[in-house]
Design a protein around this motif. Sequence first.
Motif, PDB file in Angstrom:
ATOM      1  N   ARG A   1       0.747  -1.342  -0.044  1.00  0.00           N
ATOM      2  CA  ARG A   1       0.051   0.126   0.165  1.00  0.00           C
ATOM      3  C   ARG A   1       0.909   1.387  -0.108  1.00  0.00           C
ATOM      4  O   ARG A   1       1.947   1.228   0.381  1.00  0.00           O
ATOM      5  CB  ARG A   1      -0.717   0.101   1.191  1.00  0.00           C
ATOM      6  N   HIS A   2       0.100   2.302  -0.361  1.00  0.00           N
ATOM      7  CA  HIS A   2       0.884   3.665  -0.576  1.00  0.00           C
ATOM      8  C   HIS A   2       0.225   4.492   0.700  1.00  0.00           C
ATOM      9  O   HIS A   2       0.829   5.280   1.191  1.00  0.00           O
ATOM     10  CB  HIS A   2       1.017   4.402  -1.858  1.00  0.00           C
ATOM     11  N   ILE A   3      -1.052   4.547   0.556  1.00  0.00           N
ATOM     12  CA  ILE A   3      -1.938   5.456   1.547  1.00  0.00           C
ATOM     13  C   ILE A   3      -2.967   4.518   2.466  1.00  0.00           C
ATOM     14  O   ILE A   3      -3.604   3.705   1.741  1.00  0.00           O
ATOM     15  CB  ILE A   3      -2.637   6.521   0.537  1.00  0.00           C
ATOM     16  N   VAL A   4      -2.965   4.773   3.609  1.00  0.00           N
ATOM     17  CA  VAL A   4      -4.072   4.163   4.368  1.00  0.00           C
ATOM     18  C   VAL A   4      -4.835   5.066   5.259  1.00  0.00           C
ATOM     19  O   VAL A   4      -4.469   6.282   5.398  1.00  0.00           O
ATOM     20  CB  VAL A   4      -3.067   3.350   5.535  1.00  0.00           C
TER      21      VAL A   4
ATOM     22  N   LYS B   1       5.655   1.365   8.828  1.00  0.00           N
ATOM     23  CA  LYS B   1       6.064   1.174   7.482  1.00  0.00           C
ATOM     24  C   LYS B   1       6.107   2.338   6.613  1.00  0.00           C
ATOM     25  O   LYS B   1       6.506   2.291   5.261  1.00  0.00           O
ATOM     26  CB  LYS B   1       4.896   0.175   6.819  1.00  0.00           C
ATOM     27  N   GLN B   2       6.268   3.519   7.179  1.00  0.00           N
ATOM     28  CA  GLN B   2       6.341   4.810   6.588  1.00  0.00           C
ATOM     29  C   GLN B   2       5.544   4.834   5.280  1.00  0.00           C
ATOM     30  O   GLN B   2       5.745   5.490   4.305  1.00  0.00           O
ATOM     31  CB  GLN B   2       7.953   4.615   5.912  1.00  0.00           C
ATOM     32  N   LEU B   3       4.200   4.477   5.594  1.00  0.00           N
ATOM     33  CA  LEU B   3       3.090   4.788   4.755  1.00  0.00           C
ATOM     34  C   LEU B   3       2.122   6.154   5.200  1.00  0.00           C
ATOM     35  O   LEU B   3       2.325   6.463   6.402  1.00  0.00           O
ATOM     36  CB  LEU B   3       2.391   3.754   4.797  1.00  0.00           C
ATOM     37  N   LEU B   4       1.807   6.827   4.142  1.00  0.00           N
ATOM     38  CA  LEU B   4       0.794   7.976   4.517  1.00  0.00           C
ATOM     39  C   LEU B   4      -0.450   7.263   5.176  1.00  0.00           C
ATOM     40  O   LEU B   4      -1.105   6.450   4.681  1.00  0.00           O
ATOM     41  CB  LEU B   4       0.775   8.760   3.485  1.00  0.00           C
ATOM     42  N   VAL B   5      -0.866   8.037   6.205  1.00  0.00           N
ATOM     43  CA  VAL B   5      -2.102   7.539   6.882  1.00  0.00           C
ATOM     44  C   VAL B   5      -2.926   8.831   7.283  1.00  0.00           C
ATOM     45  O   VAL B   5      -2.519   9.993   7.660  1.00  0.00           O
ATOM     46  CB  VAL B   5      -1.662   6.664   8.036  1.00  0.00           C
TER      47      VAL B   5
END
Length: 191
Positions: free
Chosen positions: A76-79, A99-103
């Motif tokens: 994923r990229h954005i959560v 995980k350094q994902l945008l949320v």
Amino acid sequence: MNTLYPIFLKTEQLDFLIVGGGNVAYEKLFFILKSSPQTKATVVAPFIREEVRALANNYAVELVEGIYNPDYLKGRHIVIATTDNPAVNRQVYEDARAKQLLVNVADTPELCDLYLGGIVTKGNLKIAISTNGKSPTVAKRLRQLFENIFPEDMDKLLQNLHRYRSTLKLSFEQKVDRMNALTQELIKSDD
């Protein structure tokens, strides 16, 4: 202090995870797909509303009936967390950040790397509206106002300006000057 930096993402090149399957999930998913219909998304929730199902049937949206676990973050990229359970939302935030994902955690600005603001779209014109997370309702009302102000044929103007710009055989600075002079009329008032 407003430190947000507005950016436009090519969401069709990204993979979204939405945790939750209720009204808020529907709203987030609806506006993402309205803006970029090719967006790939997965919705995971123990219960998924019919409105979310109907929307998913028309787009590249995978529905997973089950409880959230961090394995869903892979690739994923954005959560976006939209559950009505603050503990689950916080866990989604912490897992995504690890995980350094945008949320984005709905209605919880302190647990957001990004806000999904109001978006006005008239053909190739796209205007994003943010209240810095203070009042999504104001962003919604401003979106509605701008949708009514800008004409439906706004895209015709943009296409004509684009064609004209592509015919100019000038340096970049000269093109900017010429286009600025041409479009100055858009902001003149009748005073």
